[in-house]
Motif scaffolding. Structure first.
Motif, PDB file in Angstrom:
ATOM      1  N   UNK A   9      47.585  27.511  44.448  1.00  0.00           N
ATOM      2  CA  UNK A   9      47.073  28.815  44.010  1.00  0.00           C
ATOM      3  C   UNK A   9      48.233  29.708  43.571  1.00  0.00           C
ATOM      4  N   UNK A  10      48.084  30.323  42.390  1.00  0.00           N
ATOM      5  CA  UNK A  10      49.029  31.329  41.906  1.00  0.00           C
ATOM      6  C   UNK A  10      48.402  32.706  42.091  1.00  0.00           C
ATOM      7  N   UNK A  11      49.242  33.716  42.261  1.00  0.00           N
ATOM      8  CA  UNK A  11      48.772  35.093  42.362  1.00  0.00           C
ATOM      9  C   UNK A  11      49.448  35.919  41.279  1.00  0.00           C
ATOM     10  N   UNK A  12      48.630  36.606  40.463  1.00  0.00           N
ATOM     11  CA  UNK A  12      49.115  37.529  39.447  1.00  0.00           C
ATOM     12  C   UNK A  12      48.707  38.945  39.842  1.00  0.00           C
ATOM     13  N   UNK A  13      49.564  39.904  39.548  1.00  0.00           N
ATOM     14  CA  UNK A  13      49.200  41.305  39.743  1.00  0.00           C
ATOM     15  C   UNK A  13      49.454  42.083  38.456  1.00  0.00           C
ATOM     16  N   UNK A  14      48.435  42.814  38.003  1.00  0.00           N
ATOM     17  CA  UNK A  14      48.539  43.657  36.818  1.00  0.00           C
ATOM     18  C   UNK A  14      48.379  45.118  37.237  1.00  0.00           C
ATOM     19  N   UNK A  15      49.375  45.924  36.913  1.00  0.00           N
ATOM     20  CA  UNK A  15      49.367  47.338  37.294  1.00  0.00           C
ATOM     21  C   UNK A  15      48.583  48.205  36.334  1.00  0.00           C
ATOM     22  N   UNK A  16      48.554  49.503  36.650  1.00  0.00           N
ATOM     23  CA  UNK A  16      47.757  50.452  35.877  1.00  0.00           C
ATOM     24  C   UNK A  16      48.132  50.528  34.421  1.00  0.00           C
ATOM     25  N   UNK A  17      49.437  50.413  34.110  1.00  0.00           N
ATOM     26  CA  UNK A  17      49.875  50.490  32.719  1.00  0.00           C
ATOM     27  C   UNK A  17      49.389  49.297  31.903  1.00  0.00           C
ATOM     28  N   UNK A  18      49.144  48.175  32.561  1.00  0.00           N
ATOM     29  CA  UNK A  18      48.720  46.964  31.846  1.00  0.00           C
ATOM     30  C   UNK A  18      47.228  46.956  31.545  1.00  0.00           C
ATOM     31  N   UNK A  66      44.399  29.079  35.887  1.00  0.00           N
ATOM     32  CA  UNK A  66      43.770  28.017  36.660  1.00  0.00           C
ATOM     33  C   UNK A  66      44.265  28.107  38.087  1.00  0.00           C
ATOM     34  N   UNK A  67      43.326  28.029  39.047  1.00  0.00           N
ATOM     35  CA  UNK A  67      43.686  28.191  40.466  1.00  0.00           C
ATOM     36  C   UNK A  67      44.526  29.451  40.640  1.00  0.00           C
ATOM     37  N   UNK A  68      43.957  30.554  40.214  1.00  0.00           N
ATOM     38  CA  UNK A  68      44.709  31.810  40.153  1.00  0.00           C
ATOM     39  C   UNK A  68      43.886  32.958  40.730  1.00  0.00           C
ATOM     40  N   UNK A  69      44.530  33.806  41.510  1.00  0.00           N
ATOM     41  CA  UNK A  69      43.922  35.069  41.945  1.00  0.00           C
ATOM     42  C   UNK A  69      44.657  36.206  41.270  1.00  0.00           C
ATOM     43  N   UNK A  70      43.900  37.102  40.636  1.00  0.00           N
ATOM     44  CA  UNK A  70      44.474  38.235  39.928  1.00  0.00           C
ATOM     45  C   UNK A  70      44.161  39.528  40.672  1.00  0.00           C
ATOM     46  N   UNK A  71      45.198  40.307  40.933  1.00  0.00           N
ATOM     47  CA  UNK A  71      45.063  41.620  41.573  1.00  0.00           C
ATOM     48  C   UNK A  71      45.224  42.684  40.499  1.00  0.00           C
ATOM     49  N   UNK A  72      44.278  43.627  40.436  1.00  0.00           N
ATOM     50  CA  UNK A  72      44.259  44.629  39.372  1.00  0.00           C
ATOM     51  C   UNK A  72      44.333  46.033  39.973  1.00  0.00           C
TER      52      UNK A  72
END
Length: 412
Positions: A1-10, A30-36
């Protein structure tokens, strides 16, 4: 599992949300959790709603303006009859309904219940758009997984319960969830501290035993200084967990201070990359090379300089320090820098919750104080001792400290 985080500016507008899909197309989803994070300056706007609510001012118009901001973004992403519009309306109806029926005088509790809605709305919009763009995902409510105590606005994570919750998720799926928010044992929303979305990503990475974690910023990676403040800064291609923790502690805005510890515990590689150019390598935090020793600059604004003297000119002793630090703990004021002499203690303080006046008033019972507000803490990591004098030029220095390879100055 990979974890991505995208901040407010994105995710600040419709085009930015579309760019998130381009980043995923480049990186793979793929197999990814994204935090927004919340979109653009939504958190600031919701903070104003809470402030006006307690000031008994008209806050309904502000809620309508924030809602319209999100509707306008949705119009750039979805057709008119899409179900996401009903979701947006529901979230804002919930804010208004909560404030109308709320009986709690606890500012921090109300803050968390209201301000957290920014992440809920943002993550729902992004999740729906990605599903429409062939990036299939499941939307999660982070509050169902990250559990904390009831320290509102600065929740302390229950790591055992949180990890057990995250382990129940299917690591073969893709998820979109919220940064910054969690819940206590009674399921009331608790936030993790301002700019806490990076920390959320680290918590999920820890719970999943993730293969890696990436936060996506509007800069190429971790730089030797904020390019908006300092000239001729360079990219740090690779730094150690320890150096990153030091930089975060001193106030480097690109990394949330709490983020590194859970990643280091499980040796999870952590990348900081640019969502403007996802093909660039960015910065890797983990195993370091010599690049970490470049001279780096950090400016921490909105600090308070406080000098504390004993009234009878007695030495600053352990009992004095105990009293002072007990009051700092009581008012949730953090020490950025301290230095003491025989009869005085000098402090650089960060007062995120606006309690500095009460703190100083309590000190007056046994101490003399001098407070100067709106100062800055300037830190130079890996400083060249032979050239240190250049940093004093044209500066009014209230407090300075030079230890090993770090220079710190409180300046007006």
């Amino acid at each position: 599992m990979k974890v991505f985080k995208f901040g407010g500016a994105s995710v600040k507008d419709a085009e930015s949300v579309k760019n998130v899909a381009l980043v995923l197309d480049n990186q793979g989803f793929k197999n990814c959790l994204m935090v927004v994070s919340a979109m653009g300056k939504t958190t600031n706007a919701l903070e104003m709603v809470v402030a006006d609510y307690f000031a008994k001012k008209d806050y309904q118009q502000e809620i309508e303006e924030i809602k319209q901001f999100h509707i306008d973004i949705a119009k750039g992403l979805f057709p008119e009859e899409h179900p996401v519009y009903a979701e947006i309306n529901l979230f804002f109806d919930d804010i208004d309904s909560f404030l109308r029926r709320n009986k709690s005088p606890n500012y921090n509790f109300v803050y968390d219940q209201v301000v957290s809605c920014g992440e809920m709305i943002s993550s729902k919009i992004v999740s729906e758009f990605l599903n429409e763009s062939q990036f299939g995902n499941v939307w999660l409510d982070a509050r169902d997984y990250i559990k904390t105590d009831n320290t509102y606005r600065e929740g302390v994570v229950n790591w055992k319960g949180t990890q057990e919750n995250i382990k129940k998720l299917d690591a073969s799926k893709n998820y979109v969830t919220q940064g910054f928010i969690a819940s206590d044992e009674h399921n009331f929303t608790v936030t993790l501290g301002r700019e806490g979305s990076d920390y959320t990503a680290a918590i999920f990475a820890y719970g999943f035993d993730a293969s890696e974690m990436t936060i996506w910023k509007d800069v190429p990676g971790v730089m030797t200084g904020d390019p908006r403040i300092f000239d001729d800064v360079e990219l740090l291609s690779s730094i150690s967990y320890e150096e990153a923790i030091e930089m975060a502690y001193y106030g480097a805005s690109v990394i949330h201070p709490k983020t590194l510890q859970p990643l280091k515990q499980k040796d999870i590689p952590f990348f900081v990359k640019s969502f403007l150019d996802p093909s660039m390598p960015g910065t890797k935090i983990g195993n370091a090379d010599d690049n970490q020793y470049l001279e780096s600059y950090i400016l921490k604004k909105n600090q308070n300089y406080l000098m504390v003297d004993t009234r009878d000119f007695s030495f600053i002793a352990e009992d004095h320090l105990k009293e002072i630090f007990s009051l700092l703990l009581k008012y949730n004021i953090k020490v950025s820098l301290m230095q003491n002499s025989a009869i005085s203690l000098e402090l650089c303080l960060e007062d995120k919750f606006g309690h500095i006046a009460e703190f100083v008033q309590d000190l007056h019972a046994n101490f003399q104080t001098q407070l100067i507000q709106n100062v800055s803490l300037f830190t130079v990591r890996n400083v060249n001792i032979e050239e240190v004098e250049k940093f004093y030029k044209d500066q009014k220095v209230l407090l300075e400290q030079l230890s090993k390879n770090t220079l710190q100055m409180v300046i007006q």
